[in-house]
Scaffold this active site. Structure first.
Site, PDB file in Angstrom:
ATOM      1  N   ARG A  64       0.822  -1.209   0.000  1.00 14.75           N
ATOM      2  CA  ARG A  64       0.000   0.000   0.000  1.00 14.75           C
ATOM      3  C   ARG A  64       0.859   1.263   0.000  1.00 14.75           C
ATOM      4  O   ARG A  64       0.524   2.268  -0.637  1.00 14.75           O
ATOM      5  CB  ARG A  64      -0.919  -0.015   1.229  1.00 14.75           C
ATOM      6  CG  ARG A  64      -1.848   1.179   1.292  1.00 14.75           C
ATOM      7  CD  ARG A  64      -2.923   0.964   2.345  1.00 14.75           C
ATOM      8  NE  ARG A  64      -3.919   2.019   2.327  1.00 14.75           N
ATOM      9  CZ  ARG A  64      -4.179   2.805   3.376  1.00 14.75           C
ATOM     10  NH1 ARG A  64      -3.507   2.661   4.505  1.00 14.75           N
ATOM     11  NH2 ARG A  64      -5.112   3.734   3.283  1.00 14.75           N
ATOM     12  N   HIS A  68       0.464   4.415  -2.532  1.00 15.81           N
ATOM     13  CA  HIS A  68       0.269   5.793  -2.074  1.00 15.81           C
ATOM     14  C   HIS A  68       1.433   6.702  -2.450  1.00 15.81           C
ATOM     15  O   HIS A  68       1.282   7.922  -2.476  1.00 15.81           O
ATOM     16  CB  HIS A  68       0.015   5.821  -0.565  1.00 15.81           C
ATOM     17  CG  HIS A  68      -1.380   5.415  -0.196  1.00 15.81           C
ATOM     18  ND1 HIS A  68      -2.025   5.829   0.936  1.00 15.81           N
ATOM     19  CD2 HIS A  68      -2.267   4.623  -0.843  1.00 15.81           C
ATOM     20  CE1 HIS A  68      -3.251   5.313   0.983  1.00 15.81           C
ATOM     21  NE2 HIS A  68      -3.412   4.559  -0.082  1.00 15.81           N
ATOM     22  N   ASN A  96      -3.436   8.793   4.679  1.00 18.41           N
ATOM     23  CA  ASN A  96      -2.206   8.184   5.207  1.00 18.41           C
ATOM     24  C   ASN A  96      -2.104   8.198   6.726  1.00 18.41           C
ATOM     25  O   ASN A  96      -1.558   7.256   7.321  1.00 18.41           O
ATOM     26  CB  ASN A  96      -0.977   8.907   4.633  1.00 18.41           C
ATOM     27  CG  ASN A  96      -0.855   8.750   3.128  1.00 18.41           C
ATOM     28  OD1 ASN A  96      -1.397   7.799   2.557  1.00 18.41           O
ATOM     29  ND2 ASN A  96      -0.154   9.672   2.477  1.00 18.41           N
ATOM     30  N   HIS A 195      -6.318  -5.856  -2.232  1.00 14.15           N
ATOM     31  CA  HIS A 195      -7.112  -6.006  -1.007  1.00 14.15           C
ATOM     32  C   HIS A 195      -7.397  -7.476  -0.677  1.00 14.15           C
ATOM     33  O   HIS A 195      -8.254  -7.764   0.142  1.00 14.15           O
ATOM     34  CB  HIS A 195      -8.411  -5.200  -1.112  1.00 14.15           C
ATOM     35  CG  HIS A 195      -8.192  -3.719  -1.066  1.00 14.15           C
ATOM     36  ND1 HIS A 195      -9.198  -2.801  -1.238  1.00 14.15           N
ATOM     37  CD2 HIS A 195      -7.059  -2.987  -0.867  1.00 14.15           C
ATOM     38  CE1 HIS A 195      -8.701  -1.576  -1.142  1.00 14.15           C
ATOM     39  NE2 HIS A 195      -7.408  -1.657  -0.925  1.00 14.15           N
TER      40      HIS A 195
HETATM   41  C1  HEM Z   1      -9.200   1.308  -5.815  1.00 19.35           C
HETATM   42  C2  HEM Z   1      -9.091   2.251  -4.921  1.00 19.35           C
HETATM   43  C3  HEM Z   1      -8.626   1.996  -3.525  1.00 19.35           C
HETATM   44  C4  HEM Z   1      -9.236   2.420  -2.392  1.00 19.35           C
HETATM   45  C5  HEM Z   1     -10.479   3.286  -2.300  1.00 19.35           C
HETATM   46  C6  HEM Z   1      -8.469   1.905  -1.283  1.00 19.35           C
HETATM   47  C7  HEM Z   1      -8.765   2.149   0.050  1.00 19.35           C
HETATM   48  C8  HEM Z   1      -8.172   1.493   1.108  1.00 19.35           C
HETATM   49  C9  HEM Z   1      -8.563   1.657   2.481  1.00 19.35           C
HETATM   50  C10 HEM Z   1      -9.641   2.592   3.003  1.00 19.35           C
HETATM   51  C11 HEM Z   1      -7.789   0.830   3.226  1.00 19.35           C
HETATM   52  C12 HEM Z   1      -7.823   0.655   4.758  1.00 19.35           C
HETATM   53  C13 HEM Z   1      -6.964   1.730   5.411  1.00 19.35           C
HETATM   54  C14 HEM Z   1      -7.146   1.823   6.905  1.00 19.35           C
HETATM   55  O1  HEM Z   1      -8.228   1.547   7.404  1.00 19.35           O
HETATM   56  O2  HEM Z   1      -6.175   2.201   7.616  1.00 19.35           O
HETATM   57  C15 HEM Z   1      -6.897   0.146   2.330  1.00 19.35           C
HETATM   58  C16 HEM Z   1      -5.965  -0.788   2.699  1.00 19.35           C
HETATM   59  C17 HEM Z   1      -5.083  -1.393   1.824  1.00 19.35           C
HETATM   60  N1  HEM Z   1      -4.925  -1.072   0.490  1.00 19.35           N
HETATM   61 FE1  HEM Z   1      -6.186  -0.002  -0.637  1.00 19.35          FE
HETATM   62  N2  HEM Z   1      -7.423   1.161  -1.756  1.00 19.35           N
HETATM   63  C18 HEM Z   1      -7.473   1.194  -3.131  1.00 19.35           C
HETATM   64  C19 HEM Z   1      -6.560   0.616  -3.986  1.00 19.35           C
HETATM   65  C20 HEM Z   1      -5.433  -0.056  -3.592  1.00 19.35           C
HETATM   66  C21 HEM Z   1      -4.349  -0.433  -4.453  1.00 19.35           C
HETATM   67  C22 HEM Z   1      -4.268  -0.091  -5.948  1.00 19.35           C
HETATM   68  C23 HEM Z   1      -3.439  -1.096  -3.689  1.00 19.35           C
HETATM   69  C24 HEM Z   1      -2.109  -1.678  -4.086  1.00 19.35           C
HETATM   70  C25 HEM Z   1      -1.807  -2.069  -5.306  1.00 19.35           C
HETATM   71  C26 HEM Z   1      -3.984  -1.157  -2.348  1.00 19.35           C
HETATM   72  C27 HEM Z   1      -3.426  -1.830  -1.297  1.00 19.35           C
HETATM   73  C28 HEM Z   1      -3.944  -1.870  -0.016  1.00 19.35           C
HETATM   74  C29 HEM Z   1      -3.461  -2.763   1.015  1.00 19.35           C
HETATM   75  C30 HEM Z   1      -2.434  -3.866   0.827  1.00 19.35           C
HETATM   76  C31 HEM Z   1      -4.169  -2.448   2.188  1.00 19.35           C
HETATM   77  C32 HEM Z   1      -3.965  -3.059   3.583  1.00 19.35           C
HETATM   78  C33 HEM Z   1      -2.811  -2.316   4.265  1.00 19.35           C
HETATM   79  C34 HEM Z   1      -2.451  -2.795   5.654  1.00 19.35           C
HETATM   80  O3  HEM Z   1      -2.976  -3.779   6.152  1.00 19.35           O
HETATM   81  O4  HEM Z   1      -1.588  -2.120   6.263  1.00 19.35           O
HETATM   82  N3  HEM Z   1      -5.164  -0.489  -2.317  1.00 19.35           N
HETATM   83  N4  HEM Z   1      -7.144   0.587   1.048  1.00 19.35           N
END
Ligand code: HEM
Ligand SMILES: *[C@@H]1O[C@H](CO)[C@@H](O)[C@H](O)[C@H]1NC(C)=O
Ligand SMILES: *[C@@H]1O[C@H](CO)[C@@H](O)[C@H](O)[C@H]1NC(C)=O
Ligand SMILES: *[C@@H]1O[C@H](CO)[C@@H](O)[C@H](O)[C@H]1NC(C)=O
Ligand SMILES: *[C@@H]1O[C@H](CO)[C@@H](O)[C@H](O)[C@H]1NC(C)=O
Ligand SMILES: *[C@@H]1O[C@H](CO)[C@@H](O)[C@H](O)[C@H]1NC(C)=O
Ligand SMILES: *[C@@H]1O[C@H](CO)[C@@H](O)[C@H](O)[C@H]1NC(C)=O
Length: 320
Positions: A64, A68, A96, A195
């Site tokens: 992630r 970002h 972030n 995800h």
């Molecule tokens: C399509 C639009 C996307 C949205 C709206 C989105 C939104 C989010 C949100 C809200 C979270 C949870 C954050 C939290 O509660 O602290 C999250 C977690 C995450 N996102 Fe996305 N995301 C998107 C695309 C992506 C992309 C393109 C990637 C990587 C290629 C990605 C990888 C991740 C990962 C791996 C997590 C978990 C991180 C952790 O456990 O520390 N996301 N995302």
């Protein structure tokens, strides 16, 4: 050009050489550090293996972190910079703050890389390799990482706030946020498969489980148990209800039975244009793996600083 070449041969030669060099500098290459830091990939892999063995979720967090970085003025390591008197950094931007993790892992890798190859490898490139390794270590596909990015000397909190998609996004908004980075709807749907690993805070999915129609009732009940209608904002839930530390295609299987955690996840399977692709990924892991890997390479190529632009930071959290 032909006319200039005919009349002033020497000038023509200089122009041609400069043009070729410009093209070469504008491109990333998997062999960029072959002669200057031949063990780069080994150093990163070793540190990532340790970090993921210690805490599997760290693989998700590093993946992630790379997303970002890339979506905010390109893959230039800007997210890693602390705020200074001259600029407000991205670490405290809405998407972030209290959410993105893994800065310390990247700083550790940077120290190891500096010890082996002084002032040679950018933080932006280290992050790109670390993100690939994170996916591989959790069981996902591999790909050759394009290298040669340099590091930004500034960061932009406002760009982080406006360029990163929110979990409340509609399908149209998701497609448009990725299109603004020259990524297709198909890339967006494949990259959302990230995800399949990691966790989200209650505050990011509360509205989906309480207010949306396209959510599986028993799944919503399960999530409501640890995410009350008010309070508990920081309580975590797995983005993939089946396997939060394995990089597989279960994220898409969840969407088909309306068990996406975020509103934005379920938008990919809500009687819209991405339904067919979600179904395909849900039943064909190799189709997902191939598209995900290719889309990661494209995401990693968003507006890199190359040639003499930017710098090779010595410490990822501050400019030289
Ligand atoms: C399509 C639009 C996307 C949205 C709206 C989105 C939104 C989010 C949100 C809200 C979270 C949870 C954050 C939290 O509660 O602290 C999250 C977690 C995450 N996102 Fe996305 N995301 C998107 C695309 C992506 C992309 C393109 C990637 C990587 C290629 C990605 C990888 C991740 C990962 C791996 C997590 C978990 C991180 C952790 O456990 O520390 N996301 N995302
Ligand atoms: C660069 O290094 C990689 C990994 O060791 C190797 O597979 C590749 O052939 C090398 N390429 C060049 C151009 O030296
Ligand atoms: C801020 O920018 C000025 C001018 O470029 C530079 O001299 C100074 O060192 C910078 N300050 C910080 C804290 O980076
Ligand atoms: C999607 O279409 C199906 C079948 O027509 C229907 O049962 C379902 O309610 C629709 N879902 C939404 C969210 O519109
Ligand atoms: C809800 O999830 C269950 C599996 O947990 C599944 O059998 C059911 O079909 C899902 N409902 C919908 C509407 O997708
Ligand atoms: C799965 O996807 C791959 C890659 O697109 C394709 O070559 C293969 O034929 C697909 N398999 C099935 C069973 O559809
Ligand atoms: C990098 O810079 C930060 C912020 O100034 C500092 O806290 C950290 O100790 C530095 N890391 C190394 C390895 O010097």
């Amino acid at each position: 050009m032909a006319r200039v070449c005919g009349r002033i041969l020497a000038l023509c030669f200089v122009v041609a050489v400069l043009a070729a060099a410009g093209v070469a500098h504008g491109q990333l290459s998997p062999t960029f550090y072959n002669t200057t830091c031949s063990n780069l990939e080994g150093i990163v892999r070793s540190a990532m293996t340790q970090a993921v063995n210690k805490e599997a979720r760290m693989g998700a967090s590093i993946l992630r972190l790379f997303f970002h970085d890339c979506f905010v003025n390109g893959c230039d390591g800007s997210i890693l910079l602390d705020s200074t008197a001259n600029f407000t950094g991205e670490k405290n931007a809405g998407p972030n703050a209290n959410s993105v993790r893994g800065y310390d892992v990247i700083d550790t890798i940077k120290s190891n890389v500096e010890a082996a190859c002084k002032a040679t490898v950018s933080c932006a490139d280290i992050l790109a390799v670390a993100a690939r390794d994170a996916v591989v270590l959790l069981g996902g596909p591999t790909w050759k990482v394009e290298l040669g990015r340099r590091d930004a000397t500034t960061a932009s909190q406002s760009a982080a706030n406006s360029n990163l998609p929110s979990p409340g996004s509609s399908l149209a908004q998701l497609i448009s946020a990725f299109s603004a980075k020259s990524l297709s709807a198909r890339d967006m749907t494949a990259l959302s498969g990230a995800h399949t690993i990691g966790q989200a805070r209650c505050a990011t999915f509360r509205s989906h489980i309480y207010n949306d129609a396209n959510v599986n009732a028993s799944f919503a009940s399960l999530r409501k148990m640890s995410c009350p209608s008010s309070g508990g904002d920081a309580t975590l839930a797995p983005l993939d209800v089946q396997s939060a530390t394995t990089f597989d295609n279960k994220y898409y299987q969840n969407l088909v039975v309306r068990q996406g955690l975020l509103h934005s996840d379920q938008e990919l399977f809500n009687n819209g244009t991405q339904d067919a692709l979600v179904r395909q990924y849900s039943s064909n892991t190799s189709a997902f793996s191939a598209d995900f890997a290719a889309a990661m390479v494209r995401m990693g190529a968003i507006s890199p600083l190359t040639g003499t632009r930017g710098q090779i930071r010595l410490n990822c959290s501050k400019v030289n």
